[in-house]
Design a protein around this motif. Structure first.
Motif, short mmCIF file in Angstrom:
data_model
loop_
_atom_site.label_atom_id
_atom_site.label_comp_id
_atom_site.label_asym_id
_atom_site.label_seq_id
_atom_site.Cartn_x
_atom_site.Cartn_y
_atom_site.Cartn_z
N LEU A 1 -10.47 -1.61 -1.93
CA LEU A 1 -9.14 -1.09 -2.27
C LEU A 1 -9.23 0.15 -3.15
O LEU A 1 -8.55 1.15 -2.91
N VAL B 1 0.84 -1.20 0.00
CA VAL B 1 0.00 0.00 0.00
C VAL B 1 0.88 1.25 0.00
O VAL B 1 0.60 2.23 -0.71
N GLN C 1 -2.65 -3.98 -4.29
CA GLN C 1 -2.54 -2.78 -3.45
C GLN C 1 -1.85 -1.64 -4.20
O GLN C 1 -2.15 -0.46 -3.98
#
Length: 567
Positions: A556, A477, A500
Motif C-alpha cells: 500500500l 483508495v 488505504q
C-alpha cells in the motif's frame, strides 16, 4: 499553517502534543484511543461549541493551544493586531480553555479575546469537515465566494468593475437621500442664514467699534462733571477774577522764580533749581491752556448720547446671536454666506446626483447580468466536476448542482444568491448540502467540493473527520488519492480508520492509549517508515506483527508513494 497543537484534559487525552507538517497528515489509532479528540480539539481551538462533558474526568479544565505560521501582511494578522495581540516572527499562538463547569476562555497572540474572534479567524485559517462540526462551505456566502474564485479571471475582472460601481452608487444614493429628505430643514437653515447675513450687513459693523462707543458713551454721560473739573483745575492754575480765587499756582510760581532769579548767580545748585521752576512754569501754562480748550469742547449732547446707547444695544443684540465681538460677528457672516451658497446649490446638486444614480444603476444592471451569466457557466462546470468526483468516492448516483437565484435588489456581489445542492440518488430532489447527505456522505461531498475548488479556495488548512465512513476498497483508495491531491495546495489533516487512506499521507500520527488500571490517557506519536508499516498492518489485519499484514502494508505504501510522485 498549523505547526503544533497541544491538548490537555480533553476526553481520554491527558496531555498530548500534535506536531503538524505541510502536506497530508493522517491521524489513526485504535477505537476509543481518542483520535477524534484531535479534531474536537481543533474545533475548540477555532471557536467551536464548548462542551464541559468533554473535559477529562478529574481535570478542572480542558486546554487546547495552537501555534500557526501567519503572513504578517494578511487579513488574519491585521485582525489580531486590532484585538491587541501580537505575532512572534510570523507565528501566532492561540488557545482555548473550557472548565468542568462550562466556562470558556480564549487567548489570541498573548491577549485575552472573545471566543467569537477565534471563529472569525477560523474563516481564513481552517476548514473543518466532520459530522459534529459546523461546515464552512455550508454557508451560502462562502459558496458564492468559492464559486466566484472557481469561475476565474473573467468573473474577478467583472466583479471588480461591479464593486466599484456599487460602492459609488451607495455613496450617491446616500447623499441624494439626505438632500431630498432634508429639503425642509435645508430651506429653514437657508432662511435663518439669509436673515442673519442681512441683519449684520444692515448694521454696517466696524472692527473695534464697541470700545469706541463705550468710551464716547462714558464721556457724554459725564459731560457736566468733566467740564466742571477742567474749569476748576484751570482756575487753580492761572486764576480767574470772576471766580474769587485769590491765590493761583501761576502767581505763586512766579514769586518763587523771582526770588531765585536775584541770587542764582551765586550758586550753581540754586541756579539748577531755578531752571527747573522755569520748566514747571511752562508746563503749567500749557496744561492750563489745554484745560481751557477741553472745557470749551465738552458738550452735553443728549441726542448723541441716546444714539450711542442705541448703537451699543444693537451690537449687544448681534453679539448674543453671532459672536462676542464685531470681528466674530463679521466672521460668522462670511461663513454663513459660504454655507448659503452651498444650500442654494443643492437643487442643482440633486439633479446631478439623480442623473448619476440612474447611470450607475444601468451600469450595475449590465455588470450584474454579466456576473450571473459567468456564474451560471461556472456552476455547470463545477457541478459536473464534483459529480464526477463523487462517482469515484462510492457515491455513483449522487449529483451536485448549483442553484443561482437572481433577485431584484443589488448587493455587494451582484444580485445572485448561490447555493450548492445535492441529490443523493436520481429520484431524490436536489436539497441543500446539509439536508441532502448523511454525516459520512457529507464529508465525502465536502472532499469532492474541496478537491474541485483546490487552488481557488484561500483557506490554508483542511481537517476531515469520518470522510471515509461507510466506504472501503477501491473507494477508500480514491479518497486517499484525492486527499493527497488536495494536499498539493494546502495543509490537510485527516482522522481515518482506513489503511488505504492513511497510506497516501506524507506524515502519519498515531494516537496510542495506555492504561494503568485507574486512568486511561492518550499520546500522539509520529511514525517512521517501520512504524507506519506496523500501524497499517494493524488497520488491515488487526495484528501489527502479522507478516501478511505487513507485506500488504508495504505494498500500500509503495503504491501510494508512486501515485504521489506521479503528481
Amino acid at each position: 499553517m498549523l505547526e503544533e497543537v497541544r491538548i490537555q484534559g480533553l476526553g481520554v487525552i491527558d496531555d498530548a502534543v500534535v506536531e503538524l507538517s505541510p502536506g497530508f497528515t493522517v491521524v489513526t489509532g485504535e477505537t476509543g484511543a481518542g483520535k477524534t479528540m484531535v479534531v474536537t480539539g481543533l474545533g475548540l481551538l477555532f471557536g467551536g461549541r464548548a462542551d464541559p462533558q468533554r473535559v477529562r474526568p478529574g481535570a478542572s479544565r480542558a486546554v487546547v493551544e495552537g501555534r500557526l505560521t501567519v503572513d504578517p501582511g494578511s487579513k488574519v494578522a491585521r485582525r489580531v493586531e486590532e484585538a491587541g495581540g501580537e505575532l512572534d516572527d510570523g507565528v501566532l499562538i492561540i488557545s482555548r480553555s473550557v472548565s468542568a463547569e462550562g466556562r470558556s476562555r480564549a487567548s489570541v497572540g498573548g491577549r485575552s479575546a472573545p471566543v467569537s474572534l477565534l471563529a472569525y479567524l477560523a474563516d481564513d485559517l481552517v476548514a473543518v469537515h466532520g459530522q459534529s462540526d459546523q461546515q464552512r462551505l455550508l454557508r451560502t456566502d462562502r459558496q458564492r465566494a468559492a464559486l466566484d474564485r472557481y469561475a476565474g479571471e473573467e468573473l474577478q475582472k467583472t466583479l471588480g468593475a461591479y464593486t466599484a460601481a456599487y460602492r459609488r452608487h451607495q455613496e450617491v444614493s446616500a447623499e441624494l437621500t439626505e438632500l431630498v429628505t432634508r429639503a425642509r430643514e435645508r430651506a429653514q437653515e437657508a432662511d435663518l442664514l439669509r436673515f442673519g447675513i442681512e441683519e449684520i450687513a444692515a448694521a454696517e459693523l466696524r472692527p473695534g467699534e464697541e470700545a469706541e462707543l463705550l468710551a464716547e458713551e462714558t464721556r457724554l454721560a459725564h459731560a457736566d462733571a468733566l467740564r466742571m473739573a477742567a474749569t476748576t483745575a484751570h482756575e487753580a492754575l492761572v486764576g480767574d477774577p470772576a471766580s474769587g480765587v485769590e491765590v493761583d499756582v501761576t502767581t505763586l510760581l512766579a514769586g518763587a522764580r523771582q526770588a531765585l532769579a536775584a541770587v542764582r548767580q551765586h550758586d550753581t545748585t540754586l541756579a539748577a533749581l531755578a531752571d527747573r521752576l522755569d520748566e514747571v512754569s511752562y508746563m503749567i501754562s500749557d496744561a492750563a491752556t489745554e484745560l481751557a480748550s477741553y472745557a470749551e469742547s465738552v458738550d452735553a449732547d443728549p441726542a448723541r448720547l441716546a444714539a450711542v446707547q442705541e448703537r451699543r444695544a444693537l451690537l449687544a443684540q448681534l453679539s448674543r446671536k453671532y459672536g462676542d465681538t464685531a470681528e466674530e460677528i463679521l466672521a460668522w457672516a462670511e461663513d454663513a454666506s459660504k454655507r448659503l451658497t452651498e444650500l442654494e446649490g443643492d437643487d442643482e446638486r440633486i439633479e446631478q446626483l439623480t442623473a448619476e444614480e440612474a447611470e450607475l444603476r444601468e451600469r450595475m444592471t449590465e455588470l450584474a447580468d454579466k456576473l450571473t451569466a459567468i456564474r451560471t457557466q461556472a456552476a455547470e462546470r463545477f457541478g459536473a466536476a464534483v459529480t464526477e468526483e463523487l462517482t469515484a468516492l462510492a457515491m455513483p448516483h449522487a449529483r451536485v448542482s448549483v442553484r443561482i437565484r437572481t433577485g431584484e435588489e443589488f448587493g455587494p456581489y451582484g444580485r445572485d444568491e448561490v447555493e450548492l445542492l445535492l441529490a443523493p440518488h436520481p429520484s431524490a430532489p436536489p436539497l441543500p448540502l446539509h439536508k441532502g447527505a448523511s454525516g459520512g456522505e457529507l464529508s465525502r461531498v465536502m472532499l469532492a467540493i474541496e478537491v474541485v475548488f483546490a487552488g481557488a479556495d484561500p483557506v490554508p488548512t483542511f481537517v476531515f473527520d469520518e470522510v471515509d465512513a461507510g466506504v472501503g476498497g477501491k473507494a477508500a483508495v480514491e479518497i486517499g488519492r484525492r486527499l493527497a491531491r488536495l494536499a498539493r495546495s494546502a495543509q490537510v489533516i485527516v482522522v481515518t480508520h482506513l489503511p488505504q487512506v492513511a497510506a497516501f499521507a506524507d506524515v502519519h500520527l498515531v494516537v496510542e492509549k495506555s492504561s494503568d488500571g485507574m486512568v486511561t490517557s492518550s499520546g500522539v506519536i509520529r511514525l517512521d517508515r517501520g512504524g507506519r508499516v506496523r500501524e497499517l498492518s494493524r488497520m488491515l489485519a488487526g495484528m501489527e506483527d502479522s507478516e501478511l499484514g505487513q507485506a500488504h502494508a508495504e505494498e500500500l505504501l509503495t503504491l501510494a508513494e508512486a501515485e504521489r510522485n506521479r503528481g
